[in-house]
Design a protein around this motif. Sequence first.
Motif, PDB file in Angstrom:
ATOM      1  N   GLU A  66       4.647  -2.280  12.972  1.00  0.00           N
ATOM      2  CA  GLU A  66       5.273  -1.951  14.242  1.00  0.00           C
ATOM      3  C   GLU A  66       5.845  -0.534  14.180  1.00  0.00           C
ATOM      4  O   GLU A  66       5.853   0.104  13.126  1.00  0.00           O
ATOM      5  CB  GLU A  66       6.394  -2.957  14.547  1.00  0.00           C
ATOM      6  N   GLN A  67       6.361  -0.078  15.291  1.00  0.00           N
ATOM      7  CA  GLN A  67       6.975   1.246  15.380  1.00  0.00           C
ATOM      8  C   GLN A  67       8.042   1.400  14.298  1.00  0.00           C
ATOM      9  O   GLN A  67       8.816   0.486  14.040  1.00  0.00           O
ATOM     10  CB  GLN A  67       7.585   1.431  16.761  1.00  0.00           C
ATOM     11  N   GLY A  68       8.056   2.540  13.655  1.00  0.00           N
ATOM     12  CA  GLY A  68       9.038   2.798  12.615  1.00  0.00           C
ATOM     13  C   GLY A  68       8.675   2.205  11.273  1.00  0.00           C
ATOM     14  O   GLY A  68       9.501   2.161  10.373  1.00  0.00           O
ATOM     15  N   PRO A 109      16.093  -3.312   9.219  1.00  0.00           N
ATOM     16  CA  PRO A 109      14.786  -3.955   9.064  1.00  0.00           C
ATOM     17  C   PRO A 109      14.071  -3.445   7.814  1.00  0.00           C
ATOM     18  O   PRO A 109      14.253  -2.308   7.396  1.00  0.00           O
ATOM     19  CB  PRO A 109      14.014  -3.540  10.323  1.00  0.00           C
ATOM     20  N   ARG A 110      13.259  -4.303   7.243  1.00  0.00           N
ATOM     21  CA  ARG A 110      12.427  -3.907   6.111  1.00  0.00           C
ATOM     22  C   ARG A 110      11.323  -2.988   6.620  1.00  0.00           C
ATOM     23  O   ARG A 110      10.857  -3.130   7.739  1.00  0.00           O
ATOM     24  CB  ARG A 110      11.834  -5.144   5.445  1.00  0.00           C
ATOM     25  N   LEU A 139       4.067 -10.118   9.259  1.00  0.00           N
ATOM     26  CA  LEU A 139       3.057 -10.870   8.515  1.00  0.00           C
ATOM     27  C   LEU A 139       2.812 -12.207   9.191  1.00  0.00           C
ATOM     28  O   LEU A 139       3.722 -12.809   9.757  1.00  0.00           O
ATOM     29  CB  LEU A 139       3.524 -11.130   7.080  1.00  0.00           C
ATOM     30  N   SER A 140       1.585 -12.677   9.095  1.00  0.00           N
ATOM     31  CA  SER A 140       1.226 -13.981   9.639  1.00  0.00           C
ATOM     32  C   SER A 140       0.158 -14.585   8.746  1.00  0.00           C
ATOM     33  O   SER A 140      -0.745 -13.875   8.312  1.00  0.00           O
ATOM     34  CB  SER A 140       0.697 -13.828  11.064  1.00  0.00           C
ATOM     35  N   PRO A 141       0.227 -15.865   8.427  1.00  0.00           N
ATOM     36  CA  PRO A 141       1.217 -16.873   8.803  1.00  0.00           C
ATOM     37  C   PRO A 141       2.519 -16.710   7.994  1.00  0.00           C
ATOM     38  O   PRO A 141       2.707 -15.701   7.316  1.00  0.00           O
ATOM     39  CB  PRO A 141       0.522 -18.184   8.465  1.00  0.00           C
ATOM     40  N   ARG A 179       8.929 -10.840  10.670  1.00  0.00           N
ATOM     41  CA  ARG A 179       8.617 -10.361  12.016  1.00  0.00           C
ATOM     42  C   ARG A 179       9.340  -9.057  12.297  1.00  0.00           C
ATOM     43  O   ARG A 179      10.580  -9.029  12.238  1.00  0.00           O
ATOM     44  CB  ARG A 179       9.023 -11.388  13.077  1.00  0.00           C
ATOM     45  N   ASN A 180       8.574  -8.008  12.563  1.00  0.00           N
ATOM     46  CA  ASN A 180       9.159  -6.721  12.931  1.00  0.00           C
ATOM     47  C   ASN A 180      10.206  -6.271  11.900  1.00  0.00           C
ATOM     48  O   ASN A 180      11.253  -5.745  12.257  1.00  0.00           O
ATOM     49  CB  ASN A 180       9.756  -6.793  14.329  1.00  0.00           C
TER      50      ASN A 180
END
Length: 96
Positions: free
Chosen positions: A65-67, A4-5, A72-74, A89-90
């Motif tokens: 989020e954790q880590g 994940p980024r 981002l939204s939208p 997302r995450n």
Amino acid sequence: MLPPRRITIVEADTPPLRLPWRNLVLAREGNEDWAVAFRCPCGCGTRLELMVLQEVKPNWSISIEQGGRPTLSPSIWLKSGCKSHFWLRNGKVIWI
């Protein structure tokens, strides 16, 4: 599969000119988030800088989020260049 980024927070009102290849940089001054910057995930290398200040239009919301995995939204939709359209997302890119 790539990890994940993640996000790095810098104390400034604008993100730095030099960006990591995959991860995001959040410019935060004091307790106020200003903008998030990263390179387009399609691989074209285009610098994306999104405002997260609520007073600015358009703006995005960011949650971490954790880590250190950002959401981002939208969605992000480039109207020119590579014309990528995706959600983040995450820490994962979800192509539209």
